[in-house]
Design a protein around this motif. Sequence first.
Motif, short mmCIF file in Angstrom:
data_model
loop_
_atom_site.label_atom_id
_atom_site.label_comp_id
_atom_site.label_asym_id
_atom_site.label_seq_id
_atom_site.Cartn_x
_atom_site.Cartn_y
_atom_site.Cartn_z
N LEU A 197 49.43 28.56 39.70
CA LEU A 197 48.06 29.08 40.29
C LEU A 197 47.33 30.00 38.54
CD1 LEU A 197 48.04 30.50 43.85
CD2 LEU A 197 47.40 28.78 42.84
N ALA A 198 48.53 30.42 38.36
CA ALA A 198 48.36 31.42 36.90
C ALA A 198 47.45 30.56 35.54
CB ALA A 198 49.28 32.23 36.65
N SER A 199 47.96 29.67 35.29
CA SER A 199 48.30 28.03 34.91
C SER A 199 46.19 27.90 35.07
CB SER A 199 48.87 27.17 34.76
OG SER A 199 49.07 26.43 33.65
N THR A 200 45.56 28.98 34.15
CA THR A 200 44.41 28.65 34.71
C THR A 200 43.30 29.24 33.61
OG1 THR A 200 42.16 28.42 35.91
CG2 THR A 200 43.97 29.90 36.47
N ARG A 201 42.12 28.82 33.25
CA ARG A 201 41.69 29.79 32.31
C ARG A 201 40.92 30.40 33.31
NH1 ARG A 201 41.98 26.97 27.88
NH2 ARG A 201 42.19 24.25 27.70
N GLU A 202 40.92 30.69 34.68
CA GLU A 202 39.73 31.65 34.77
C GLU A 202 40.01 30.90 36.61
OE1 GLU A 202 35.62 31.92 34.60
OE2 GLU A 202 35.06 32.61 37.20
N MET A 203 40.86 32.28 36.59
CA MET A 203 40.98 32.17 38.30
C MET A 203 40.07 33.36 39.34
SD MET A 203 44.44 34.36 40.09
CE MET A 203 45.19 32.93 40.01
N LEU A 204 39.20 32.94 40.23
CA LEU A 204 38.14 33.10 40.68
C LEU A 204 38.46 33.95 41.82
CD1 LEU A 204 34.77 34.60 40.09
CD2 LEU A 204 34.87 31.82 41.03
N MET A 212 58.93 40.94 38.26
CA MET A 212 57.25 40.55 39.27
C MET A 212 56.26 40.70 37.59
SD MET A 212 54.71 42.04 41.59
CE MET A 212 53.99 42.90 40.66
N THR A 213 55.73 39.13 37.12
CA THR A 213 54.23 39.49 36.04
C THR A 213 54.33 40.27 37.00
OG1 THR A 213 55.16 36.68 36.22
CG2 THR A 213 53.96 38.01 34.55
N ALA A 214 53.31 41.18 35.66
CA ALA A 214 52.14 42.07 35.78
C ALA A 214 50.68 41.75 36.08
CB ALA A 214 52.26 43.24 34.66
N ALA A 215 50.23 41.99 37.06
CA ALA A 215 49.18 41.91 37.63
C ALA A 215 48.43 41.82 36.06
CB ALA A 215 48.70 42.70 39.07
N SER A 216 47.62 41.14 36.25
CA SER A 216 46.40 40.76 35.45
C SER A 216 45.33 41.64 35.42
CB SER A 216 45.24 39.35 34.83
OG SER A 216 46.55 38.13 34.78
N GLN A 217 44.74 42.40 34.92
CA GLN A 217 44.00 43.28 35.14
C GLN A 217 42.51 42.76 35.51
OE1 GLN A 217 44.29 46.62 34.74
NE2 GLN A 217 41.91 46.93 35.74
N PRO A 218 42.22 42.94 36.75
CA PRO A 218 40.91 42.27 36.99
C PRO A 218 39.74 42.39 36.71
CG PRO A 218 41.79 43.05 38.54
CD PRO A 218 42.26 43.69 37.80
N GLN A 219 38.76 41.18 37.06
CA GLN A 219 37.05 41.86 36.44
C GLN A 219 35.89 41.69 37.95
OE1 GLN A 219 35.03 38.54 34.15
NE2 GLN A 219 33.51 39.47 34.80
N ILE A 220 35.96 42.40 38.06
CA ILE A 220 34.89 42.69 39.71
C ILE A 220 33.49 42.72 39.03
CG2 ILE A 220 34.92 44.21 41.82
CD1 ILE A 220 37.51 44.30 40.81
N VAL A 221 32.96 41.70 39.70
CA VAL A 221 31.12 41.22 39.63
C VAL A 221 31.00 41.07 40.89
CG1 VAL A 221 30.04 38.87 39.61
CG2 VAL A 221 32.05 39.65 38.12
N VAL A 222 29.96 41.37 41.52
CA VAL A 222 29.80 42.61 42.94
C VAL A 222 28.30 41.49 42.87
CG1 VAL A 222 29.37 44.41 44.15
CG2 VAL A 222 31.07 44.37 43.24
N VAL A 223 28.24 40.69 44.35
CA VAL A 223 26.74 40.50 43.96
C VAL A 223 26.51 40.68 45.79
CG1 VAL A 223 27.20 38.09 42.50
CG2 VAL A 223 27.73 38.50 45.08
N ALA A 230 46.31 35.09 35.74
CA ALA A 230 45.99 33.83 35.42
C ALA A 230 46.19 34.26 33.85
CB ALA A 230 44.40 33.94 35.29
N GLN A 231 46.82 32.88 33.25
CA GLN A 231 46.67 33.44 31.87
C GLN A 231 45.04 33.60 31.16
OE1 GLN A 231 49.08 32.98 30.85
NE2 GLN A 231 50.29 32.37 32.35
N GLY A 232 43.57 32.83 32.27
CA GLY A 232 43.15 33.76 31.46
C GLY A 232 42.02 34.80 31.86
N ASN A 233 40.97 34.43 32.72
CA ASN A 233 40.29 35.48 33.07
C ASN A 233 40.38 35.42 34.99
OD1 ASN A 233 39.46 35.66 30.48
ND2 ASN A 233 37.33 35.31 31.54
#
Length: 244
Positions: free
Chosen positions: A193-200, A1-12, A228-231
């Motif tokens: 899906l991972a081939s992206t500058r940002e996954m949101l 399994m590919t390691a999960a990218s470290q996510p950034q959490i944005v709470v609104v 994601a390759q990006g964020n």
Amino acid sequence: MTAASQPQIVVVADAAALAQTAARRLIDRVAHDNRAAVCLTGGSSPLGLYRLLAADPFRGEVPWARVHWFMGDDRFVPESDPLSNMGAARRAFLDSVSAPQQNIHPIPTAANEPADAARRYEDELKQFYRADRLDPGRPLFDLVLMGLGPDGHTASLFPHSPELEEKQRWVMGVPKAGMEPFVPRVTLTFPALASTREMLFLVDSTDKRAILGRVLAGEDLPAHRAYAQGNLVWLIIRAAAPEQ
Ligand code: 6PG
């Protein structure tokens, strides 16, 4: 399994702020001089964003002629069916903006069977990308939108399904959905899906709080496997955010 990218959490604060923030991020991601590619998602979570894109001021800020719209997964039904993800995106915004028809790339759900639709969509993605192999330095998408299902699924990648392990194919047929609506699906795979500058990821409902807590705590659920390759960004309403 590919390691999960470290996510950034944005709470609104709430769903309205989530849609606004997502719209702003989308516009920022497509603000370059080349053709841009956005991978949409199904379900109810993106609908607020979609409606905003059809209204000013965002409608006037999207460079419609340059942006191409794909779908991360769809139900194997005609677009006229209320269950169709591309049908819902068209009704919410694509039909009422100046997006050229050739820039809209639905999963071909009129194919004979989901596996056939998957092959055809993979070919379409490869033609758009102008290569058969994904280069981590040249992402396919500028932005990939994702939702979170109550069982931890994302796109049509359901817990314990074989599609979770796919490393080569970009798109797969899913003969049996892991949850309702129980219609066959077609889904992009994690590498595509991972081939992206940002996954949101968009999480706009309090009902998702418990499953989101499990995903962010690192449980081996499909949404946790997404990378994601990006964020990699989780955009969450405050009421769904797990306790600190
Ligand atoms: C689908 C989706 C699916 C969805 C989640 C969240 O076709 O069903 O793409 O992965 O994003 O189930 O759905 P909601 O936004 O409706 O909660």
